[in-house]
Every structure is written in C-alpha cells, then in structure tokens.
Design an enzyme around this catalytic site. Structure first.
Site, PDB file in Angstrom:
ATOM      1  N   SER A 161       0.829  -1.203   0.000  1.00 28.12           N
ATOM      2  CA  SER A 161       0.000   0.000   0.000  1.00 28.12           C
ATOM      3  C   SER A 161       0.871   1.263   0.000  1.00 28.12           C
ATOM      4  O   SER A 161       1.616   1.503  -0.941  1.00 28.12           O
ATOM      5  CB  SER A 161      -0.968  -0.036   1.183  1.00 28.12           C
ATOM      6  OG  SER A 161      -1.934   0.981   1.073  1.00 28.12           O
ATOM      7  N   ASP A 185      -0.319  -4.167  -3.971  1.00 27.06           N
ATOM      8  CA  ASP A 185      -1.467  -3.264  -4.060  1.00 27.06           C
ATOM      9  C   ASP A 185      -1.096  -1.847  -3.627  1.00 27.06           C
ATOM     10  O   ASP A 185      -1.576  -1.344  -2.592  1.00 27.06           O
ATOM     11  CB  ASP A 185      -2.653  -3.763  -3.244  1.00 27.06           C
ATOM     12  CG  ASP A 185      -3.980  -3.275  -3.832  1.00 27.06           C
ATOM     13  OD1 ASP A 185      -4.093  -3.255  -5.068  1.00 27.06           O
ATOM     14  OD2 ASP A 185      -4.884  -2.903  -3.073  1.00 27.06           O
ATOM     15  N   HIS A 255      -7.801  -5.401  -0.451  1.00 24.96           N
ATOM     16  CA  HIS A 255      -6.506  -4.712  -0.355  1.00 24.96           C
ATOM     17  C   HIS A 255      -5.459  -5.627   0.281  1.00 24.96           C
ATOM     18  O   HIS A 255      -4.325  -5.740  -0.205  1.00 24.96           O
ATOM     19  CB  HIS A 255      -6.698  -3.452   0.491  1.00 24.96           C
ATOM     20  CG  HIS A 255      -5.614  -2.435   0.365  1.00 24.96           C
ATOM     21  ND1 HIS A 255      -5.006  -2.103  -0.827  1.00 24.96           N
ATOM     22  CD2 HIS A 255      -5.013  -1.651   1.314  1.00 24.96           C
ATOM     23  CE1 HIS A 255      -4.099  -1.159  -0.622  1.00 24.96           C
ATOM     24  NE2 HIS A 255      -4.075  -0.888   0.671  1.00 24.96           N
TER      25      HIS A 255
END
Length: 454
Positions: A161, A185, A255
């Site tokens: 992330s 991601d 996610h």
C-alpha cells in the site's frame, strides 16, 4: 559444609552472569490503539532485523550504528518489508508470514520497517505526508550500508500500500539503482494522477513489479511497474465480503489479499502464471494465452521467482498481465487451454463445463464467463480454470448448456476437443467425434492428441 559453600559460590557466579548477559528481547511492530489514531503520534521509524539465525525474533537495529548487531551482515542481500496505513494502530497480521517465506527461500537480512508511529492516524492525508519522511530515513540507513560495502543491486524492497510509494521514494534517492521493488497493491488515494516523481514508477529500481487487488478502492489502478499483475482483474477478490454488513473485512479484504497472494507465491507447487492481455475479460475468454514473446521461459510467474523474467520485462517496457485465483489458500489455480472444433451446420451458443477425474478425485473447471459462439470448422479457444491440479487425468466429463428455456434441447457436435495444460509441460489430451446433448454429462477417456509435438 565446605561443599555447600562451593555450590553457593557457583550459584552466585551463574546468577551474576545472567545479570551481565540478559536474554535478548524480541522486538515487534509497535502496537497502538484508537487514542493514538485520534491523536496522531509523531513519526518514528524502527528497523527490526530477522535472519535465519533469528527468524522469529526481531532485533532492533540502531540507526546510528546498525552494524553493532553481528547478525546484520551486509555481504548478504537485504530485503526491506514496509507496511502501509494503519488507521486503528494495530500491527499488520501478515508480517511474520512474509518474513518466514522470504527467509525460507534465501539467506538474507530481512528488515521490517516499523513506522506505525506515523502510519496511525484517522487523518489519512497526514499519514501520506509522512511517506517521504520514512523514505528519507531509509535512504540514510542504506547509505550507511553502502559505506560498509553493501551493493544497491542486492536490495529488495517489498512495499504494501503506502509502503510501495515509500519504496519508490527511497529508490528514487539512489537514481533507480536499488535492485528490485515489489509493490503489493500500491495505494491509490492521494497518488492517482500524480506525476512519476511523486509516486512509485519503473525508474525507481532496476526492476519494479506490482500486484493490484483493490484498484477500485484503496489500490492504484494504472500500471506503475515494469510488469503489473492484476489478480482476478485487480479489483474484487474471490472469497472477500460483498456486503458492508460484513464489518471491517468488507473494507480491507481485497486490499490485504495482495500480501497473502505474495506469501502463497513462495509455495513451489503453487505458481501463479500471468498472461499479457488488454483486459481481464479477454483473458477469461482465452484470447491471451500465448507466451511467445517470453521465449523458452514462458509467461511470467508472480512472486519471488519473477527475477527469471527481469531482463525480458525491462526490455518490453510496462507490461500488464492477468491471472485468476481461488477463494482461499492455496490461491493458485491450474489452467488448461481448451480448443474446440464443431461440425454443426448452424452456429451454436452456450457454455461448456469440464471435470477432470483421476483414480481418487475430480475437479470442476470454472469456464462460465460468457456464452460462447461455436461455428462449423472454426476453432474456438476457452480458458478452463481448476482450483487444484489432477496429476493423472484418467477421465474427462463435459456438459454443454445454454440459456434457452423456450426451445428444444440442442446438440453440440464436436469434431475435436483438445485440452492443453498451461502450467506444466505435459502432452495435450484430445477426444474426436463427440456429441454433447444439452444439459447432459458425457464422460470419456481422453487420448494423447494425434498432432502433438511432444
């Protein structure tokens, strides 16, 4: 009496030695709570070292003198693991899984970057402001490693992330000389549509690979690596909740899936082969199953073994690839290319379901994507996805179905059906001259294809 006094002396020496050499403390990522999330603690970066000698116990490295810890050996490659936004302050649940998988594959230094004091804040924008500061901290640390003889090309940064963009900022400080950045991601909010110097991009390392699993919410949609993997299309992941009533899992499952796919990619028997394609729908339709541009190595496999394709992918430029997964671990699927030639005089539309049988088990393929058109003497290609591998296929079951409810049952006459495994080099299986009655299963023993080059 003298013997008793001698034992007392020995005991005293042992106790003294325990005081002088206290047990090593195992460090964990900082655990915060909701009050910290509201207050927004000041940024603090801690570096936790794991090696094969201390694979379950993190040693806290000193920023000023990291080499005072004898376990930190810069002659070994170093992998940095960087978490992302932590809105509630809790440590990531996946850290030890990634550490274990990494050390199980290679003898490396694994440095877990704990920036929870800085990643914990209900105000996401404040956390985003901290990302270049974390990168500055890591840059200074890596510069110390360089002085001690570490090679930048031996450094691998795994960023989750926001951690993906921190990896990019760090790599940019070294003009892209870092060996590899793996972005799991990468975060989308506050980075989408930003110029390349304000987010991760291919110039930040010698090789940048990215996995997308939540591009319609917390993830980044567009390609930003030398190769970008779009698992299940890059958005909704199978097995993740579809309703907001499922609680926090509804928001974070897609996610977070990127990390669990990465962990599974270390399993030798669980390769996630990805195919270059214009979009996920075309991949599911079986239109992108050629790997000719990759030569003898075949299509790239997501995960730690991707370095085999590094030179080809860097040369090709930004390549978007697609693969599908199961709902639960092991996530990898077994894929077959199915080629069908029919001899109906009129075109037929419909679906084909496929079961593979061995002596002890059977698996059903997921091929029901869209209704397929079958035309006389025209070869139709489908992608059949099975949730596990059948090592020795003894029988195959086919069923042809349509959406027709008001007409009679159709027949689909097969001149030939060929099933080619895409994940391993084994001979294609065929059957010739077969008639499928709508909604009726037909089971047969396959034979090796007559025109096989094997």
């Amino acid at each position: 009496m003298l013997c008793w006094m001698s034992w007392c002396l020995v005991l005293a020496v042992m106790l003294a030695s325990l005081e002088l050499c206290p047990a090593e403390t195992c460090e964990e990522i900082t655990d915060l709570d909701l009050k910290h999330s509201i207050a927004g603690p000041a940024l603090r970066v801690r570096l936790l070292l794991f090696t094969r000698a201390n694979s379950t116990c993190g040693y806290l490295l000193s920023h000023d003198d990291p080499f005072s810890n004898p376990e930190f050996n810069v002659s070994r490659p170093t992998t940095f693991i960087i978490h992302g936004y932590r809105p509630t302050g809790s440590p990531p649940i996946w850290t030890h899984k990634v550490v274990e998988a990494t050390l199980g594959q290679r003898d490396v230094n694994v440095v877990v970057v704990d920036w929870n004091r800085g990643a914990t804040n209900i105000n996401y924008l404040k956390v985003v402001e901290n990302t270049p500061l974390v990168a500055t901290n890591l840059t200074a640390f890596i510069q110390k490693m360089q002085i001690e003889g570490a090679s930048l090309s031996s450094i691998h940064m795994i960023g989750v992330s926001l951690g993906a963009h921190i990896s990019g900022f760090t790599g940019s400080s070294f003009n892209g000389s870092i060996g590899r950045i793996t972005a799991l991601d990468p975060a989308g909010p506050s980075f989408t549509d930003k110029p390349a110097d304000q987010r991760l991009d291919p110039s930040d390392a010698q090789f940048v690979d990215a996995l997308h699993t939540d591009m319609d919410a917390f993830g980044f949609r567009k390609p930003l690596g030398h190769v970008d993997f779009y698992a299940n299309g890059g958005a909704d992941q199978p097995g993740c909740p579809k309703s907001i009533f499922s609680g926090s899992a509804y928001f974070k499952c897609d996610h977070q899936r990127s990390v669990f796919l990465y962990v599974d990619s270390f399993i030798e028997s669980c390769g996630m082969t990805a195919y270059p394609c214009a979009n996920y729908s075309a991949y599911l339709d079986g239109k992108c199953l050629s790997c000719d541009q990759f030569g003898s190595v075949g299509c790239p496999v997501f995960g730690p073994h991707l370095v085999r394709w590094k030179d080809i992918l860097v040369k090709l430029g930004q390549t978007s690839t697609y693969f599908a997964t199961n709902q639960i671990s092991p996530y990898c699927q077994t894929n077959y290319k199915v080629e069908i030639v029919t001899w109906n005089s009129q075109p037929r539309w419909g679906f084909i379901s496929i079961k593979l049988h061995s002596a002890s088990e059977e698996v059903l393929a997921q091929t029901l994507h869209t209704s397929t058109k079958f035309e006389q003497y025209v070869e139709t290609t489908l992608l059949a996805r099975f949730d596990r591998r059948v090592r020795s296929v003894e029988k195959i079951t086919l069923k042809y179905s349509t959406a027709n409810v008001c007409t009679g049952r159709y027949k689909l006459r097969l001149l030939r059906i060929r099933l080619t495994p895409l994940d391993r080099s084994t001979r294609p299986l065929c059957r010739y001259d077969l008639v499928l009655m709508e909604n009726t299963e037909v089971t047969f023993r396959p034979i090796y294809c007559e025109d096989s080059n094997f």
